[in-house]
Write an enzyme that holds these catalytic residues in place. Sequence first.
Site, mmCIF file in Angstrom:
data_model
loop_
_atom_site.group_PDB
_atom_site.id
_atom_site.type_symbol
_atom_site.label_atom_id
_atom_site.label_comp_id
_atom_site.label_asym_id
_atom_site.label_seq_id
_atom_site.Cartn_x
_atom_site.Cartn_y
_atom_site.Cartn_z
ATOM 1 N N ARG A 8 0.825 -1.215 0.000
ATOM 2 C CA ARG A 8 0.000 0.000 0.000
ATOM 3 C C ARG A 8 0.859 1.265 0.000
ATOM 4 O O ARG A 8 0.513 2.251 -0.639
ATOM 5 C CB ARG A 8 -0.925 0.011 1.211
ATOM 6 C CG ARG A 8 -2.021 -1.036 1.111
ATOM 7 C CD ARG A 8 -3.018 -0.795 2.214
ATOM 8 N NE ARG A 8 -4.047 -1.815 2.278
ATOM 9 C CZ ARG A 8 -4.966 -1.870 3.242
ATOM 10 N NH1 ARG A 8 -4.958 -0.984 4.210
ATOM 11 N NH2 ARG A 8 -5.866 -2.796 3.248
ATOM 12 N N ASP A 42 -14.134 9.991 12.571
ATOM 13 C CA ASP A 42 -13.172 8.955 12.183
ATOM 14 C C ASP A 42 -11.811 9.635 12.047
ATOM 15 O O ASP A 42 -11.724 10.852 11.845
ATOM 16 C CB ASP A 42 -13.570 8.302 10.855
ATOM 17 C CG ASP A 42 -12.979 6.901 10.712
ATOM 18 O OD1 ASP A 42 -13.713 5.911 10.909
ATOM 19 O OD2 ASP A 42 -11.767 6.791 10.421
HETATM 20 C C1 LIG Z 1 -13.765 -1.357 10.762
HETATM 21 S S1 LIG Z 1 -14.256 0.321 10.787
HETATM 22 C C2 LIG Z 1 -15.763 0.209 11.679
HETATM 23 C C3 LIG Z 1 -16.855 1.108 11.127
HETATM 24 C C4 LIG Z 1 -18.205 1.017 11.837
HETATM 25 N N1 LIG Z 1 -18.124 1.438 13.201
HETATM 26 C C5 LIG Z 1 -18.782 -0.364 11.756
HETATM 27 O O1 LIG Z 1 -18.861 -1.078 12.754
HETATM 28 O O2 LIG Z 1 -19.175 -0.767 10.644
HETATM 29 C C6 LIG Z 1 -13.127 0.999 11.999
HETATM 30 C C7 LIG Z 1 -12.943 2.505 11.864
HETATM 31 O O3 LIG Z 1 -12.199 2.993 12.991
HETATM 32 C C8 LIG Z 1 -11.344 4.031 12.537
HETATM 33 N N2 LIG Z 1 -10.217 4.223 13.469
HETATM 34 C C9 LIG Z 1 -9.159 3.406 13.665
HETATM 35 N N3 LIG Z 1 -8.297 3.953 14.535
HETATM 36 C C10 LIG Z 1 -8.830 5.143 14.913
HETATM 37 C C11 LIG Z 1 -8.398 6.178 15.798
HETATM 38 N N4 LIG Z 1 -7.246 6.100 16.456
HETATM 39 N N5 LIG Z 1 -9.193 7.258 15.931
HETATM 40 C C12 LIG Z 1 -10.368 7.351 15.262
HETATM 41 N N6 LIG Z 1 -10.823 6.417 14.399
HETATM 42 C C13 LIG Z 1 -10.060 5.315 14.226
HETATM 43 C C14 LIG Z 1 -10.887 3.544 11.164
HETATM 44 O O4 LIG Z 1 -10.433 4.607 10.350
HETATM 45 C C15 LIG Z 1 -12.139 2.861 10.619
HETATM 46 O O5 LIG Z 1 -12.880 3.688 9.769
#
Ligand SMILES: C[S@@+](CC[C@H](N)C(=O)[O-])C[C@H]1O[C@@H](n2cnc3c(N)ncnc32)[C@H](O)[C@@H]1O
Length: 284
Positions: free
Chosen positions: A41, A153
């Site tokens: 990536r 996010d």
């Molecule tokens: C797998 S997605 C889950 C989306 C949704 N909550 C769901 O359950 O379908 C996880 C999200 O957490 C965000 N994320 C990861 N680390 C983070 C951080 N330190 N602060 C804020 N968001 C974060 C990622 O960018 C991603 O969009």
Amino acid sequence: MSDGSIQPVLTDREFKKISAFVYDVCGIKLPPIKKTMLSARLQKRLRQLRITSFSDYFSYVLSPEGRAHELPLMIDVVSTNKTDFFREAKHFDVLTTRVLPDFVKRFAQGNRKLLRVWSAGCSSGEEPYTLAMVLDDFFSKVAGIDFSILATDICTEVLAKAEKAVYHDAGLEPIPTRFRYKYLMRGKGQQKGYHRVVPELRRKVSFQRLNFMDKCFAIDHKMDIIFCRNVIIYFDKKTQADLFAKFREQFMAYGYLFIGHSESLEGPAGQMERVASAVYKCVK
Ligand SMILES: C[S@@+](CC[C@H](N)C(=O)[O-])C[C@H]1O[C@@H](n2cnc3c(N)ncnc32)[C@H](O)[C@@H]1O
């Protein structure tokens, strides 16, 4: 397909440095198994920037200019953003049959009229718009209560998609038919094959970039309900515990926390009462 140029190789040492940095910045753990994914990536970014080694790329990320411009893109690369409309659908039943009626009763006793919900780790918007559909439908039958949703996010790319609120038809299947008719507009012309969330619902959701690792959250209001699902699985136990302590702070005196079904709330569980599978009540 190769363009004939030599691809830089990500050494174990460089991988360790980058993954330790990613962990510090956003709490995401990159185990060695993720090395190939990370290398593939990031190679694209190196090519675009005409940088020929990962060490030089990492030095650039650490520079003041890199921190401002490249770091958010690097975080976009390492985050996992998988999401769906009505993901873990049982949660929305718990919401409408238990949690919302509880708030209706409480609001009737006091003088509150606005329910505040936070979709924390909202990815490309499917979760906050699902919440908006469910809440709008519920409160259309209950006079005098409105709602607002904050969706946050760390990843700028998914937030941009969420704000557009345009989704390919292939991803709409989990949305109940009556909600599809009520809350989505069919695209025409170049937008054929896509739907957009109706403006009345989009107005209920505001988006903000927020890193869970921030010492305190730049959020103006306390929350009644927090959805933080399928996020903490990427964090270690200490990071999870710190995050839940901050969520507790962000709640009103009384609130509900929804986490993913494959996640658990070990450390701070003593302070929150489990009310359903992956749903906790927080009383301060
Ligand atoms: C797998 S997605 C889950 C989306 C949704 N909550 C769901 O359950 O379908 C996880 C999200 O957490 C965000 N994320 C990861 N680390 C983070 C951080 N330190 N602060 C804020 N968001 C974060 C990622 O960018 C991603 O969009």
